[in-house]
Design a protein around this motif. Structure first.
Motif, PDB file in Angstrom:
ATOM      1  N   GLN A 205       0.818  -1.236  -0.016  1.00  0.00           N
ATOM      2  CA  GLN A 205       0.126   0.101   0.112  1.00  0.00           C
ATOM      3  C   GLN A 205       0.823   1.251   0.086  1.00  0.00           C
ATOM      4  OE1 GLN A 205      -3.413   0.232  -0.329  1.00  0.00           O
ATOM      5  NE2 GLN A 205      -3.639  -2.093  -0.244  1.00  0.00           N
ATOM      6  N   SER A 209       1.057   4.212  -2.868  1.00  0.00           N
ATOM      7  CA  SER A 209       0.553   5.527  -2.732  1.00  0.00           C
ATOM      8  C   SER A 209       2.017   6.519  -2.887  1.00  0.00           C
ATOM      9  CB  SER A 209       0.195   5.754  -1.024  1.00  0.00           C
ATOM     10  OG  SER A 209       1.258   5.289  -0.327  1.00  0.00           O
ATOM     11  N   GLU A 211       4.761   6.208  -0.794  1.00  0.00           N
ATOM     12  CA  GLU A 211       5.456   6.848   0.342  1.00  0.00           C
ATOM     13  C   GLU A 211       6.584   5.521   0.338  1.00  0.00           C
ATOM     14  OE1 GLU A 211       3.072   6.219   3.724  1.00  0.00           O
ATOM     15  OE2 GLU A 211       1.390   7.731   2.962  1.00  0.00           O
TER      16      GLU A 211
END
Length: 466
Positions: A205, A209, A211
Motif C-alpha cells: 500500500q 501511494s 510513500e
C-alpha cells in the motif's frame, strides 16, 4: 512513511505474543498418555502380554511331572478254551521333589497257568511302598531340574516381553517427537507468515501511494513466497508424521489430526551411574544371557550327578485284607528290590559334562562382551543427551540475541537508517533460530528416549507387562 514504519514495528512486536498457541483444556496428547495408548491397544504390546502367559504355562508344564498318576494294567490269555491267566494291577503313584515316589495299589490275579510270582490271595493283594534313588537322582534329577528350567523359561518369556516393549516404545518415542517437531514448526511458520503477509500488505500500500519504493514491495513478496514454501513443506511433514503416529494409536475413536503434542517437563538431568547400575542388573539382553547361563548351570549339576551310580531301592508292604492292615507283618509280608547300574568307562557322562562346561565358558565371554557393549551404548546416549542439553541452553540465549538484533533494526528503520531487506534478514535469522530450537528440543527428547532404551528401561514408562 512514518505511519508505514509504525505499522511494521507493531507487527513485529505482536509476533512475540502470537508465536505459540495457548494451551487448551482438551485436545492435547502427552508422551506418557501416548505410551499408555500404545501399551493397551498396539498388537505388538498385546503380543508381549501373550509371552507372559506362555511363561506361566511353561511352569505349569514342568510341574506336571509331579502330578499323581493312576495306572491300571490288565492282561488275559485264553487258549483252547482254557483261561491261562488274568493279571490285573492298579496303583496310584505320587512323585515328590526329592525324587522319592510313593506308591499304593491293588493286585488281583487268577488262572490255570499263573506263574508263582503273580499268585495272590483269592480276594487280591494290597500293597503300599516307596521307590528311593539312593545314588544318582536323589537331589538332582530330570524332574526337579525340569521344574527349575520351567521357572527360568517363565523369566525368559517375561524378559522377552519387556524387550519387545522396550523396542516398541523406542519406535513410538521417535514417532511422537517427530510429530511434535513438525507440529511446532507448522505453528511457528503459520504465525510468522501471517505477520509477514500483514507487513507485505502495508509495504504494498505504501508503494502504491508513493510513500515507499516499489522494490521494497518486491522484497517483501519474496519473503512471503519463501516462507509460504517453508510452510507447505512443514505441513507435508506434519501430515506424514501424523500418519506415522496412527501406526501406534490403534483406537478408531481417537483422531490424531485433532490432537496437539503436550511435552511434559523433561529437564531433569539423568544420572549416568544409576542408569549403568540398573542396566547391568536388568537390561533385557543381559538378563537373557544370564538366564541361559543359569540353565546351563542346571545342566552341569545334572551332568555331574549322572557320574554317580544308579541305586534304586523299591520297598512295598503287602496286605491280604483289612486284618493285615491292622496287624501288618513287616518282616514277612513285603516286596523288596534293588536296581544297580553303573557304566564302567563313563565316556558319555564325562563328555556331556565337559561340553556343558565349555558352553558355560562361552556364555561367560558373551556376557562380558555384552556388558561392555551395553555400558558403551549408554555412555554414548548419555553424551548425546548432555550435549543437546547444552546446545538448547545456547540456542535459547541466541534467540534472545536474535530478538535484540531485530528490535534494534526496527528502531533504526523507524529513524530512517535501515531497510526492509535488513529487517527481513534479521527476521529470517530469528525464525530460523526458532525452528532450530524446536529441532533441538525434539532431538533432545528423542535422545532421552534412546538413553532409556539403551539402558533397557524404556518399557518401565508404563510399568512393564502385567
Amino acid at each position: 512513511m512514518r505511519q508505514l514504519r509504525l505499522f511494521i514495528i507493531l507487527a513485529f512486536l505482536g509476533a512475540g505474543h502470537l508465536a505459540w498457541p495457548q494451551q487448551a483444556a482438551t485436545g492435547w496428547l502427552s508422551l506418557g498418555e501416548f505410551y499408555e495408548l500404545v501399551n493397551e491397544h498396539h498388537p505388538i504390546a498385546r503380543q508381549a502380554t501373550l509371552l507372559n502367559t506362555r511363561g506361566d504355562l511353561a511352569v505349569n508344564l514342568a510341574r506336571g511331572a509331579f502330578d499323581p498318576k493312576l495306572v491300571s494294567d490288565f492282561n488275559r490269555k485264553n487258549f483252547d478254551g482254557k483261561n491261562y491267566y488274568d493279571i490285573w494291577n492298579t496303583y496310584v503313584q505320587v512323585p515328590t521333589l526329592l525324587n522319592v515316589d510313593l506308591k499304593a495299589g491293588y493286585e488281583r490275579n487268577k488262572g490255570l497257568y499263573l506263574s508263582p510270582e503273580n499268585t495272590v490271595p483269592v480276594d487280591g493283594l494290597y500293597y503300599a511302598g516307596v521307590s528311593v534313588p539312593v545314588g544318582q537322582g536323589l537331589i538332582r534329577n530330570e524332574r526337579t531340574i525340569g521344574l527349575q528350567k520351567g521357572k527360568y523359561e517363565a523369566l525368559a518369556f517375561e524378559n522377552e516381553a519387556n524387550n519387545v516393549l522396550n523396542n516398541l516404545f523406542l519406535d513410538a518415542n521417535y514417532a511422537y517427537w517427530w510429530w511434535y517437531e513438525n507440529h511446532m514448526k507448522r505453528e511457528a511458520m503459520q504465525t510468522n507468515l501471517r505477520l509477514i503477509r500483514q507487513r507485505f500488505e502495508g509495504v504494498r500500500q505504501g508503494a502504491i501511494s508513493g510513500e515507499n519504493a516499489t522494490i521494497d514491495s518486491v522484497e517483501m513478496l519474496i519473503q512471503v513466497q519463501q516462507w509460504s514454501n517453508e510452510l507447505r513443506e512443514a505441513e507435508l511433514n506434519l501430515q506424514n508424521s501424523t500418519l506415522l503416529m496412527q501406526n501406534f494409536v490403534w483406537v478408531d475413536s481417537l483422531d490424531v489430526v485433532a490432537l496437539r503434542p503436550y511435552p511434559e517437563d523433561s529437564t531433569v538431568a539423568p544420572d549416568l551411574d544409576s542408569y549403568l547400575d540398573w542396566a547391568l542388573a536388568n537390561h533385557p539382553d543381559l538378563k537373557k544371557l544370564n538366564i541361559e547361563s543359569n540353565v546351563l548351570e542346571l545342566d552341569r549339576k545334572l551332568s555331574s550327578d549322572q557320574l554317580k551310580p544308579v541305586i534304586d531301592v523299591n520297598y512295598n508292604m503287602l496286605f491280604a485284607g483289612q486284618n493285615d492292615l491292622e496287624i501288618a507283618n513287616y518282616d514277612n509280608n513285603y516286596k523288596l528290590g534293588v536296581d544297580f547300574v553303573f557304566p564302567l568307562l563313563l565316556r558319555k557322562e564325562r563328555a556331556k559334562l565337559k561340553i556343558v562346561k565349555i558352553k558355560q565358558q562361552e556364555y561367560d565371554l558373551k556376557i562380558t562382551k555384552k556388558n561392555r557393549e551395553v555400558i558403551n551404548k549408554i555412555q554414548q546416549s548419555y553424551n548425546k543427551v548432555y550435549t543437546l542439553e547444552e546446545m538448547i541452553d545456547q540456542q535459547r540465549e541466541m534467540q534472545v540475541n536474535y530478538e535484540r538484533m531485530l528490535q534494534a533494526e526496527l528502531t533504526k528503520f523507524e529513524n530512517g537508517e535501515s531497510s526492509i531487506f535488513l529487517i527481513n534478514s534479521r527476521e529470517n535469522k530469528k525464525l530460523q533460530g526458532q525452528i532450530k530450537l524446536i529441532e533441538l528440543e525434539a532431538k533432545y527428547n528423542r535422545s532421552l528416549g534412546e538413553l532409556k532404551w539403551a539402558t533397557g528401561k524404556l518399557y518401565e514408562e508404563i510399568g512393564g507387562v502385567e
